[in-house]
Motif scaffolding. Structure first.
Motif, mmCIF file in Angstrom:
data_model
loop_
_atom_site.group_PDB
_atom_site.id
_atom_site.type_symbol
_atom_site.label_atom_id
_atom_site.label_comp_id
_atom_site.label_asym_id
_atom_site.label_seq_id
_atom_site.Cartn_x
_atom_site.Cartn_y
_atom_site.Cartn_z
ATOM 1 N N ARG A 176 0.866 -1.184 0.000
ATOM 2 C CA ARG A 176 0.000 0.000 0.000
ATOM 3 C C ARG A 176 0.904 1.235 0.000
ATOM 4 N NH1 ARG A 176 -1.921 -3.940 3.316
ATOM 5 N NH2 ARG A 176 -4.074 -4.678 2.924
ATOM 6 N N ASN A 177 1.139 1.788 -1.173
ATOM 7 C CA ASN A 177 2.037 2.925 -1.307
ATOM 8 C C ASN A 177 1.293 4.237 -1.070
ATOM 9 O OD1 ASN A 177 4.319 1.368 -1.973
ATOM 10 N ND2 ASN A 177 3.709 1.287 -4.121
ATOM 11 N N ASP A 178 1.977 5.184 -0.420
ATOM 12 C CA ASP A 178 1.382 6.484 -0.124
ATOM 13 C C ASP A 178 1.910 7.519 -1.116
ATOM 14 O OD1 ASP A 178 0.110 8.634 0.986
ATOM 15 O OD2 ASP A 178 1.352 8.727 2.789
ATOM 16 N N TRP A 179 1.502 7.398 -2.371
ATOM 17 C CA TRP A 179 1.965 8.337 -3.388
ATOM 18 C C TRP A 179 1.348 9.718 -3.207
ATOM 19 C CZ3 TRP A 179 0.884 3.736 -6.980
ATOM 20 C CH2 TRP A 179 2.032 2.921 -7.087
ATOM 21 N N GLN A 180 0.322 9.831 -2.376
ATOM 22 C CA GLN A 180 -0.246 11.143 -2.065
ATOM 23 C C GLN A 180 0.554 11.828 -0.953
ATOM 24 O OE1 GLN A 180 -2.197 12.909 -3.635
ATOM 25 N NE2 GLN A 180 -3.748 13.994 -2.460
ATOM 26 N N ALA A 181 1.362 11.060 -0.226
ATOM 27 C CA ALA A 181 2.215 11.569 0.857
ATOM 28 C C ALA A 181 1.423 12.240 1.969
ATOM 29 C CB ALA A 181 3.281 12.527 0.310
ATOM 30 N N ASN A 182 0.194 11.771 2.191
ATOM 31 C CA ASN A 182 -0.609 12.312 3.297
ATOM 32 C C ASN A 182 -1.511 11.254 3.932
ATOM 33 O OD1 ASN A 182 -2.598 11.925 1.382
ATOM 34 N ND2 ASN A 182 -3.257 14.068 1.298
ATOM 35 N N GLY A 183 -1.259 9.985 3.603
ATOM 36 C CA GLY A 183 -2.014 8.906 4.221
ATOM 37 C C GLY A 183 -3.304 8.534 3.525
ATOM 38 N N GLU A 184 -3.664 9.198 2.428
ATOM 39 C CA GLU A 184 -4.901 8.841 1.732
ATOM 40 C C GLU A 184 -4.784 7.453 1.103
ATOM 41 O OE1 GLU A 184 -6.024 11.885 -1.027
ATOM 42 O OE2 GLU A 184 -6.409 13.366 0.566
ATOM 43 N N ALA A 185 -5.889 6.737 1.109
ATOM 44 C CA ALA A 185 -5.913 5.348 0.611
ATOM 45 C C ALA A 185 -6.148 5.351 -0.899
ATOM 46 C CB ALA A 185 -7.005 4.566 1.326
ATOM 47 N N ARG A 186 -5.063 5.328 -1.655
ATOM 48 C CA ARG A 186 -5.176 5.466 -3.105
ATOM 49 C C ARG A 186 -4.412 4.380 -3.880
ATOM 50 N NH1 ARG A 186 -7.386 10.046 -5.164
ATOM 51 N NH2 ARG A 186 -7.891 11.748 -3.737
ATOM 52 N N HIS A 187 -3.837 3.418 -3.198
ATOM 53 C CA HIS A 187 -3.116 2.365 -3.911
ATOM 54 C C HIS A 187 -3.144 1.078 -3.117
ATOM 55 C CE1 HIS A 187 0.554 -0.147 -4.268
ATOM 56 N NE2 HIS A 187 0.256 -0.069 -5.547
ATOM 57 N N VAL A 188 -3.273 -0.022 -3.832
ATOM 58 C CA VAL A 188 -3.017 -1.338 -3.266
ATOM 59 C C VAL A 188 -2.454 -2.208 -4.387
ATOM 60 C CG1 VAL A 188 -5.362 -2.243 -3.691
ATOM 61 C CG2 VAL A 188 -3.944 -3.223 -1.873
ATOM 62 N N GLY A 189 -1.421 -2.979 -4.054
ATOM 63 C CA GLY A 189 -0.799 -3.854 -5.036
ATOM 64 C C GLY A 189 -0.637 -5.265 -4.495
ATOM 65 N N VAL A 190 -0.641 -6.239 -5.399
ATOM 66 C CA VAL A 190 -0.536 -7.647 -5.003
ATOM 67 C C VAL A 190 0.271 -8.406 -6.040
ATOM 68 C CG1 VAL A 190 -2.770 -7.657 -3.799
ATOM 69 C CG2 VAL A 190 -2.656 -8.289 -6.223
ATOM 70 N N THR A 191 0.692 -9.603 -5.665
ATOM 71 C CA THR A 191 1.267 -10.555 -6.612
ATOM 72 C C THR A 191 0.228 -11.638 -6.887
ATOM 73 O OG1 THR A 191 3.535 -10.157 -5.863
ATOM 74 C CG2 THR A 191 3.100 -12.237 -6.989
ATOM 75 N N ILE A 192 0.071 -11.980 -8.155
ATOM 76 C CA ILE A 192 -0.850 -13.053 -8.529
ATOM 77 C C ILE A 192 -0.112 -14.059 -9.409
ATOM 78 C CG2 ILE A 192 -2.951 -11.672 -8.382
ATOM 79 C CD1 ILE A 192 -2.871 -11.338 -11.396
ATOM 80 N N GLU A 193 -0.528 -15.299 -9.323
ATOM 81 C CA GLU A 193 -0.029 -16.333 -10.232
ATOM 82 C C GLU A 193 -1.200 -16.789 -11.079
ATOM 83 O OE1 GLU A 193 1.949 -20.785 -10.247
ATOM 84 O OE2 GLU A 193 2.447 -19.405 -8.609
ATOM 85 N N GLY A 194 -1.105 -16.536 -12.382
ATOM 86 C CA GLY A 194 -2.192 -16.876 -13.277
ATOM 87 C C GLY A 194 -2.294 -18.364 -13.537
ATOM 88 N N PRO A 195 -3.432 -18.799 -14.089
ATOM 89 C CA PRO A 195 -3.636 -20.225 -14.384
ATOM 90 C C PRO A 195 -2.601 -20.796 -15.338
ATOM 91 C CG PRO A 195 -5.698 -19.010 -14.526
ATOM 92 C CD PRO A 195 -4.616 -17.990 -14.393
ATOM 93 N N ALA A 196 -2.034 -19.931 -16.204
ATOM 94 C CA ALA A 196 -1.019 -20.406 -17.150
ATOM 95 C C ALA A 196 0.376 -20.428 -16.548
ATOM 96 C CB ALA A 196 -1.029 -19.531 -18.400
ATOM 97 N N GLY A 197 0.471 -20.011 -15.273
ATOM 98 C CA GLY A 197 1.742 -20.144 -14.576
ATOM 99 C C GLY A 197 2.595 -18.901 -14.491
ATOM 100 N N LYS A 198 2.143 -17.783 -15.089
ATOM 101 C CA LYS A 198 2.921 -16.549 -15.007
ATOM 102 C C LYS A 198 2.659 -15.843 -13.679
ATOM 103 C CE LYS A 198 3.263 -15.507 -19.957
ATOM 104 N NZ LYS A 198 2.963 -14.509 -21.020
ATOM 105 N N THR A 199 3.723 -15.366 -13.043
ATOM 106 C CA THR A 199 3.600 -14.582 -11.818
ATOM 107 C C THR A 199 3.790 -13.113 -12.166
ATOM 108 O OG1 THR A 199 4.444 -16.392 -10.458
ATOM 109 C CG2 THR A 199 4.557 -14.171 -9.525
#
Length: 268
Positions: free
Chosen positions: A83-106
């Motif tokens: 959860r990056n704070d690219w607003q630099a004030n604590g606002e909730a504006r980003h969430v990132g994850v890692t996924i592994e697809g059915p074909a095997g790509k991460t």
């Protein structure tokens, strides 16, 4: 052959108010992963159960009361939540994850809600506009460090091309289409060599909008749209994208968001 993974990006403009709308969308369009922006709810009050009943057993939330907020809801496992704070004030504006697809790509999946920037395109007269430009600068610095195949989705609140708005001439001085915003977005794009998948599948100058103002009496008839929502990929994932569409019909549903969902399929 493994079916492609269907990823949706949608500024829902309050997930609790439009929960039934999202449920109807899921039943009709069958996404595998939902990336929502402007959820407007703290994490503890996010309505997870209805999504779990529809098969979305995995989630990554970043919410706050009344404003902003992003969420990723998935049928695939999610790991490495950031959860990056690219607003630099604590606002909730980003969430990132890692996924592994059915074909095997991460791959990394990053969901962002860039600030709208207020009404006046001048950082001295309007601090919100300066915050938007600074947000894009922080994202640019981040993009330069990416070393993993990544999909970036969200409400960017910038329509960069002349054909991304209903009238280039009339909107040149309107926040979301000003030259300085486009310049900042172009620098962000160049920092990682991002591929704009919307324009990969619908090359300019084809009409391609994702947002229509609530102020229009008949949004479809006037069609004064802007392409504020985007799906970008790392260069090495460009060929993994097999389709992209804007589900414009959702803009006409009962109690709609002013944004339409973006649906992109990836062979991952």
């Amino acid at each position: 052959m493994t079916a492609p993974t269907r990823i949706v990006s949608w500024n829902i403009n309050s997930v609790r108010f439009r929960l039934e709308l999202v449920q109807d969308f899921i039943k009709e369009f069958a996404p595998d992963i939902l990336c929502l922006q402007e959820t407007k709810v703290v994490d503890d009050l996010f309505p997870l159960e209805p999504f779990q009943e529809l098969g979305f057993e995995h989630h990554a939330l970043h919410g706050q009361p009344m404003h902003h907020g992003v969420a990723i809801l998935s049928k695939l496992p999610l790991t490495d939540v950031t959860r990056n704070d690219w607003q630099a004030n604590g606002e909730a504006r980003h969430v990132g994850v890692t996924i592994e697809g059915p074909a095997g790509k991460t791959v990394r999946l990053e969901n962002v809600y860039i600030p709208a920037g207020g009404d006046i395109p001048d950082r001295e007269q309007n601090p919100k506009f300066g915050q938007k430009l600074d947000f894009l600068n922080r994202m640019t610095d981040w993009s330069e460090t990416i070393d993993t195949p990544t999909i970036l989705v969200g409400d960017f609140n910038v329509a960069p091309l002349e054909s991304d708005v209903w009238s280039h001439k009339q909107l040149l001085k309107v926040v979301s289409h000003t030259p300085i915003e486009v310049e900042h977005l172009d620098r962000l794009k160049a920092a990682h060599g991002w591929c704009d998948l919307g324009r990969k599948f619908y090359p300019a100058p084809q009409r391609l909008y994702s947002w229509w103002s609530y102020r229009a009496k008949d949004w479809a008839k006037s069609d004064r749209g802007r392409r504020l929502d985007h799906v970008w990929s790392s260069p090495e994932l460009e060929q993994s994208a097999v389709s992209h569409e804007v589900a414009e019909k959702c803009r006409s549903w009962v109690k709609p968001s002013d944004h339409a969902p973006l649906i992109t399929e990836f062979a991952i």
